[in-house]
Enzyme design. Structure first.
Site, PDB file in Angstrom:
ATOM      1  N   LEU A   1     -20.778   6.910   1.420  1.00  0.00           N
ATOM      2  CA  LEU A   1     -21.238   6.950   0.031  1.00  0.00           C
ATOM      3  C   LEU A   1     -20.143   7.543  -0.858  1.00  0.00           C
ATOM      4  CD1 LEU A   1     -24.940   8.156   0.491  1.00  0.00           C
ATOM      5  CD2 LEU A   1     -24.127   5.832   0.053  1.00  0.00           C
TER       6      LEU A   1
ATOM      7  N   ARG B   1     -23.944  14.481   0.758  1.00  0.00           N
ATOM      8  CA  ARG B   1     -24.284  13.197   0.137  1.00  0.00           C
ATOM      9  C   ARG B   1     -25.744  12.809   0.345  1.00  0.00           C
ATOM     10  NH1 ARG B   1     -20.913  10.669  -3.415  1.00  0.00           N
ATOM     11  NH2 ARG B   1     -18.974  11.799  -3.207  1.00  0.00           N
TER      12      ARG B   1
ATOM     13  N   ALA C   1     -15.053  -1.663   3.193  1.00  0.00           N
ATOM     14  CA  ALA C   1     -14.080  -0.747   3.799  1.00  0.00           C
ATOM     15  C   ALA C   1     -12.897  -1.557   4.314  1.00  0.00           C
ATOM     16  CB  ALA C   1     -14.722   0.014   4.956  1.00  0.00           C
ATOM     17  N   ASN C   2     -11.692  -1.090   4.051  1.00  0.00           N
ATOM     18  CA  ASN C   2     -10.502  -1.805   4.523  1.00  0.00           C
ATOM     19  C   ASN C   2     -10.266  -1.542   6.006  1.00  0.00           C
ATOM     20  OD1 ASN C   2      -9.459  -3.053   2.088  1.00  0.00           O
ATOM     21  ND2 ASN C   2      -9.004  -0.985   1.366  1.00  0.00           N
TER      22      ASN C   2
ATOM     23  N   PRO D   1      -5.748   2.670  -7.486  1.00  0.00           N
ATOM     24  CA  PRO D   1      -6.499   3.701  -6.755  1.00  0.00           C
ATOM     25  C   PRO D   1      -6.903   3.246  -5.353  1.00  0.00           C
ATOM     26  CG  PRO D   1      -7.880   2.677  -8.432  1.00  0.00           C
ATOM     27  CD  PRO D   1      -6.541   2.019  -8.527  1.00  0.00           C
TER      28      PRO D   1
ATOM     29  N   LYS E   1       0.851  -1.196   0.000  1.00  0.00           N
ATOM     30  CA  LYS E   1       0.000   0.000   0.000  1.00  0.00           C
ATOM     31  C   LYS E   1       0.877   1.232   0.000  1.00  0.00           C
ATOM     32  CE  LYS E   1      -4.589   0.613   0.492  1.00  0.00           C
ATOM     33  NZ  LYS E   1      -5.623  -0.348   0.098  1.00  0.00           N
TER      34      LYS E   1
ATOM     35  N   ASP F   1     -23.055   9.358   5.517  1.00  0.00           N
ATOM     36  CA  ASP F   1     -21.730   9.768   5.049  1.00  0.00           C
ATOM     37  C   ASP F   1     -21.313  10.935   5.937  1.00  0.00           C
ATOM     38  OD1 ASP F   1     -20.018   9.305   2.259  1.00  0.00           O
ATOM     39  OD2 ASP F   1     -19.651  11.230   3.221  1.00  0.00           O
ATOM     40  N   THR F   2     -19.989  11.101   6.094  1.00  0.00           N
ATOM     41  CA  THR F   2     -19.543  12.233   6.907  1.00  0.00           C
ATOM     42  C   THR F   2     -19.810  13.550   6.182  1.00  0.00           C
ATOM     43  OG1 THR F   2     -17.353  11.874   5.985  1.00  0.00           O
ATOM     44  CG2 THR F   2     -17.738  11.006   8.189  1.00  0.00           C
TER      45      THR F   2
HETATM   46  N1  PHE Z   1      -8.073   0.132  -3.240  1.00  0.00           N
HETATM   47  C1  PHE Z   1      -7.948  -1.223  -3.638  1.00  0.00           C
HETATM   48  C2  PHE Z   1      -8.117  -2.161  -2.463  1.00  0.00           C
HETATM   49  O1  PHE Z   1      -8.049  -1.756  -1.328  1.00  0.00           O
HETATM   50  C3  PHE Z   1      -6.601  -1.441  -4.184  1.00  0.00           C
HETATM   51  C4  PHE Z   1      -6.452  -1.668  -5.630  1.00  0.00           C
HETATM   52  C5  PHE Z   1      -7.468  -1.634  -6.536  1.00  0.00           C
HETATM   53  C6  PHE Z   1      -5.200  -1.961  -6.066  1.00  0.00           C
HETATM   54  C7  PHE Z   1      -7.239  -1.901  -7.843  1.00  0.00           C
HETATM   55  C8  PHE Z   1      -4.955  -2.236  -7.362  1.00  0.00           C
HETATM   56  C9  PHE Z   1      -5.975  -2.211  -8.265  1.00  0.00           C
HETATM   57  O2  PHE Z   1      -8.317  -3.322  -2.646  1.00  0.00           O
END
Ligand code: PHE
Length: 361
Positions: free
Chosen positions: A177, A204, A255-256, A110, A72, A199-200
């Site tokens: 959103l 939105r 969401a990660n 992205p 990342k 959404d914050t």
């Molecule tokens: N933001 C994406 C994720 O967390 C990461 C990503 C998307 C990386 C597309 C490469 C291509 O999974």
């Protein structure tokens, strides 16, 4: 102990901002993971985020069955700064230099705060970038694919809890959103789900209205009585304080890094709430990008691999139930098994180039 293969922190010579690239693992293949351009009180907070998010990408790839590793990039913007076009360009060039210096061990894409146009700029310096616009040979925006994979995951949760993946009338709370959350809310609305959203950014709310969704404040929504809560915003929303307030059967969203600490997964289990790990639910975007750009999968094949998230989640929930463990533990186990089989360690020299056919489980 540092559990990552390499972490580069370099102050961009054009922007003066710290660029942090964390490569967690290349055991399964060259690492991939997005570029997060976000505000942090201190660059050390961005480092913490980068480390956690990179490790999450390794798990994401492993569980999705992709021959890729995890990494990342985070650029810490001081709170309150808004990047003008020139400054943004400078930041992206700085990021591109760091990525180029890694020589293929890591490719970006992205993430929060960035999109295909930014990837196009990075692509002027290095080929190790996903999701450039289609005109430039990339696979374009990944967020609709992340959303589609998350829809597949929510359907699997529905099947597990209620015996049917159909979402008509199902009460769902979508948190966030943004690029992914909005797509996802649209998909869920189209399936006939009864949506509550937040959404914050109060701006939105118009999107919520257009979708016929009820609106709540970001704090209120967690305590909403719904079937499934779907986090699609920034991480760490599941904490010792917030989990006891939940009144849902499951939490499953793209969401990660949703858990404040790993122990929260057990807390949720004790509360009888199914938590599907974010790195499983949110794999669609990267699955699509890697399939289309590295494995040269056609649109149908790439879509099928994204939709395979439904089966992955279904299998995971079944395995967790069978073994009496949390879905998080079952997913960690799958990831660990695949990483062990690949024999951890750094590979010779990874290349960002078409790779042989793979089967995504
Ligand atoms: N933001 C994406 C994720 O967390 C990461 C990503 C998307 C990386 C597309 C490469 C291509 O999974």
């Amino acid at each position: 102990m540092l559990d990552h293969e390499q972490v580069v922190i370099r102050v961009g010579r054009r922007s003066g901002l710290p660029v942090i690239v964390a490569v967690h693992s290349t055991a399964l293949g060259p690492a991939a993971g997005g570029l997060r351009l976000w505000h942090y009180p201190d660059w050390r907070d961005a480092l913490t985020d980068a480390l956690r998010l990179a490790a999450g990408m390794t798990r994401k790839m492993a569980v999705a069955g992709l021959p890729s590793g995890g990494g990342k990039t985070v650029v810490a913007l001081p709170e309150g700064t808004r990047l003008g076009l020139d400054r943004r360009h400078a930041v992206l060039r700085d990021v591109a230099d760091v990525i180029a210096s890694l020589d293929g061990a890591y490719a970006t894409g992205p993430d929060v705060g960035t999109g295909p146009a930014d990837m196009a700029v990075i692509g002027e310096t290095t080929p190790h970038v996903f999701c450039r616009p289609a005109e430039l040979g990339g696979s374009g925006d990944s967020s609709p694919h992340t959303a589609l994979g998350a829809l597949a995951a929510v359907r699997a949760v529905g099947r597990h809890l209620y015996g049917t993946p159909a979402l008509g009338g199902r009460r769902l709370a979508v948190i966030g959103l943004g690029r992914v959350g909005e797509h996802l809310a649209r998909l869920l609305a189209a399936e006939g789900a009864e949506l509550t959203v937040t959404d914050t950014d109060p701006g939105r709310r118009a999107t919520a209205d257009a979708l016929g969704a009820a609106w709540r404040g970001p704090e209120e929504i967690l305590a909403e009585e719904v079937d499934i809560v779907v986090p699609a915003a920034l991480g760490s929303l599941l904490t010792e304080e917030s989990v006891p307030r939940l009144r849902c059967r499951a939490v499953a969203g793209p969401a990660n890094d949703q858990l404040a600490t790993a122990a929260i997964a057990e807390l949720m289990q004790r509360q009888n709430i199914v938590w599907v790990p974010d790195f499983v639910v949110g794999a669609g975007g990267v699955v699509h990008a890697v399939s289309a750009e590295l494995h040269r999968a056609g649109p149908e094949e790439a879509r099928a691999r994204v939709l395979a998230v439904e089966r992955t989640v279904g299998d995971l929930l079944a395995a967790a139930e069978r073994d009496g463990v949390t879905p998080a533990a079952a997913a960690e186990e799958t990831a660990r098994r695949r990483l062990d089989a690949a024999g951890h360690g750094i590979r010779p020299k990874p290349v960002h180039a078409p790779q042989p056919e793979v089967t995504v489980r």
